[in-house]
Scaffold this motif. Structure first.
Motif, short mmCIF file in Angstrom:
data_model
loop_
_atom_site.label_atom_id
_atom_site.label_comp_id
_atom_site.label_asym_id
_atom_site.label_seq_id
_atom_site.Cartn_x
_atom_site.Cartn_y
_atom_site.Cartn_z
N ALA A 37 0.83 -1.20 0.00
CA ALA A 37 0.00 0.00 0.00
C ALA A 37 0.86 1.26 0.00
O ALA A 37 0.58 2.24 -0.72
N LEU A 38 1.95 1.24 0.77
CA LEU A 38 2.86 2.40 0.79
C LEU A 38 3.53 2.59 -0.56
O LEU A 38 3.64 3.73 -1.07
N ARG A 39 4.01 1.51 -1.15
CA ARG A 39 4.71 1.62 -2.44
C ARG A 39 3.73 2.04 -3.54
O ARG A 39 4.11 2.74 -4.48
N ARG A 40 2.48 1.64 -3.43
CA ARG A 40 1.50 2.04 -4.43
C ARG A 40 1.22 3.55 -4.36
O ARG A 40 1.12 4.23 -5.40
N ARG A 41 1.17 4.08 -3.16
CA ARG A 41 1.01 5.53 -3.03
C ARG A 41 2.26 6.27 -3.51
O ARG A 41 2.18 7.36 -4.12
N ASP A 42 3.44 5.65 -3.28
CA ASP A 42 4.70 6.28 -3.75
C ASP A 42 4.71 6.35 -5.27
O ASP A 42 5.14 7.36 -5.86
N GLN B 112 2.07 6.46 -7.21
CA GLN B 112 1.10 7.48 -7.62
C GLN B 112 1.69 8.89 -7.44
O GLN B 112 1.48 9.77 -8.29
N ARG B 113 2.41 9.13 -6.38
CA ARG B 113 3.02 10.46 -6.15
C ARG B 113 4.06 10.77 -7.20
O ARG B 113 4.14 11.89 -7.73
#
Length: 419
Positions: free
Chosen positions: A147-152, A154-155
């Motif tokens: 989940a963290l890497r997916r947001r990274d 997207q950013r």
């Protein structure tokens, strides 16, 4: 002349003397007075009539049988290393007493080995369960990382769209997310594998549980004990003898399940059936050869499955009550059975000698016989049951003599109440 006179005179003189003597004897004969004839009085036995209900007993004969008998056979094979103190023909044993002990060494070894395998299988299951729980925990951690890497990613895509981010940074973020998602797939596969391995290990443990139970049962069966109180028959096993599975070592007769089988005729059976029936009737059992002994009680349970074609009667089976290993009674003993028969109302019980022509009895009234008509009802041993014509207290003649008939003068004795 003299000779002629002598020949004639002497006979005449003798005849004259004889006539004179006869006349004298007739004249002097004593006169005998005649007496009138006397009536004969017959001594008889009598009985006082008693009108009431009579339930005669039937005396029958039968044989004692074993109500329950089992053949004792070992369930495991092996060498006999011990026998019970009462293990012999005629031995009296109680439930749980040792009969035969088979060598338990092999069966104890099988039990120890099965228990060790079960302990190992349980430890292996705990190991598999630990791996399974670890995989589940790591899956939660990896999903959080994803989940963290997916947001990274997207950013970085937004930064790249505004021209503030580099292509390499975006590619590195996507690569890291891809690796993380691959680990999630591996974790899920590990969890599924762990579940399958746990199921397999549970099956292995279940099989070992069965093996332990079987080994424990075989160890117990190495000790053959009496299943109930009873008497041993055909006990022929000895120390050192090797037994196979199913070899007979003895027969055991249940001491508390002895029965009596006895035969009744068709007429008697019909009377029982027409009355209250035979099941549940209590009978008295006398063991022949034990005069004066207290009778045993038995309750009729059933009839035999077949009717005797010769007599038309049936065999009844009664279960003896209040018996145990202390009883000396054994199967095969011949016994006498006393069973209450049918009940008759308003009858008089008399000796068979009191009934004449099947319908007449004689009473004594003023020392003379008076005939009374009665109806024959039933025969009870050497007695008969009659009804009608008699009342309580009347004196009935129970003797027989050729001149018996109405008006004959008698002298009665033994005036006692009737049976």
């Amino acid at each position: 002349m003299f000779k002629w006179v002598f020949k004639i005179g002497v006979p005449v003189a003798i005849i004259a003397f004889a006539v004179a003597t006869a006349g004298y004897l007739r004249a002097t004969k004593p006169e005998i007075k005649s007496e009138p004839p006397q009536e004969r009085v017959w001594p008889v036995e009598t009985l006082q009539a008693h009108v009431g209900a009579v339930q005669p007993d039937w005396t029958l004969y039968g044989q004692v049988l074993a109500g329950r008998e089992v053949e004792l056979r070992p369930l495991v094979a092996g060498r006999i290393v011990g026998v019970g103190a009462q293990y012999r023909d005629g031995g009296v044993v109680k439930k749980g007493d040792l009969l035969v002990q088979v060598d338990p060494f092999d069966y104890q070894s099988f039990l120890d080995e099965a228990e060790a395998q079960r302990v190992e299988a349980r430890a292996r299951r705990r190991e598999i369960d630990a791996d399974y729980e670890g995989a589940r925990n790591l899956l939660v951690y990896d999903e959080g990382q994803a989940a963290l890497r997916r947001r990274d990613v997207q950013r970085r895509e937004k930064l790249r769209g505004s021209g503030a981010g580099s292509v390499k940074a975006l590619d590195d973020a996507k690569m890291s997310l891809s690796e993380n998602e691959q680990r999630i797939v591996d974790r899920r596969r590990a969890i599924e594998t762990g579940q399958a391995r746990l199921g397999q290990q549970d099956a292995i443990i279940d099989r070992l549980e069965v093996a332990v139970s079987r080994a424990a049962r075989d160890l117990v069966n190495a000790r053959l004990t009496a299943p109930f109180d009873g008497f041993l028959v055909d006990a022929d096993a000895e120390l050192g003898k090797r037994l196979g599975v199913g070899d007979r070592v003895a027969r055991l007769i249940d001491a508390r399940r002895l029965e009596v089988r006895f035969h009744i005729g068709n007429a008697q059976f019909s009377q029982l059936q027409s009355g209250a029936g035979f099941k549940g009737r209590t009978v008295q059992v006398y063991w022949q050869g034990r005069d004066g002994a207290t009778p045993l009680k038995a309750v009729i349970e059933r009839e035999n499955s077949e009717i005797d074609t010769a007599s038309g009667g049936v065999d009844l089976i009664a279960r003896l009550a209040d018996l145990g290993v202390g009883s000396t009674l054994r199967p095969g003993a011949f016994v006498r059975i006393v069973m209450p028969g049918r009940s008759y109302e308003n009858v008089v019980r008399l000796p068979e000698a009191a009934l004449h022509h099947k319908d007449t009895v004689y009473l004594i009234e003023e020392d003379r016989l008076k005939p009374v008509k009665v109806s024959f009802i039933a025969r009870v041993g050497s007695d008969v049951l009659v009804r009608g014509g008699l009342t309580n207290g009347q004196i009935v003649v129970t003797s027989r003599f050729p001149e018996i008939g109405p008006g004959v003068k008698v002298s009665g004795f033994a005036k006692v109440p009737g049976p």
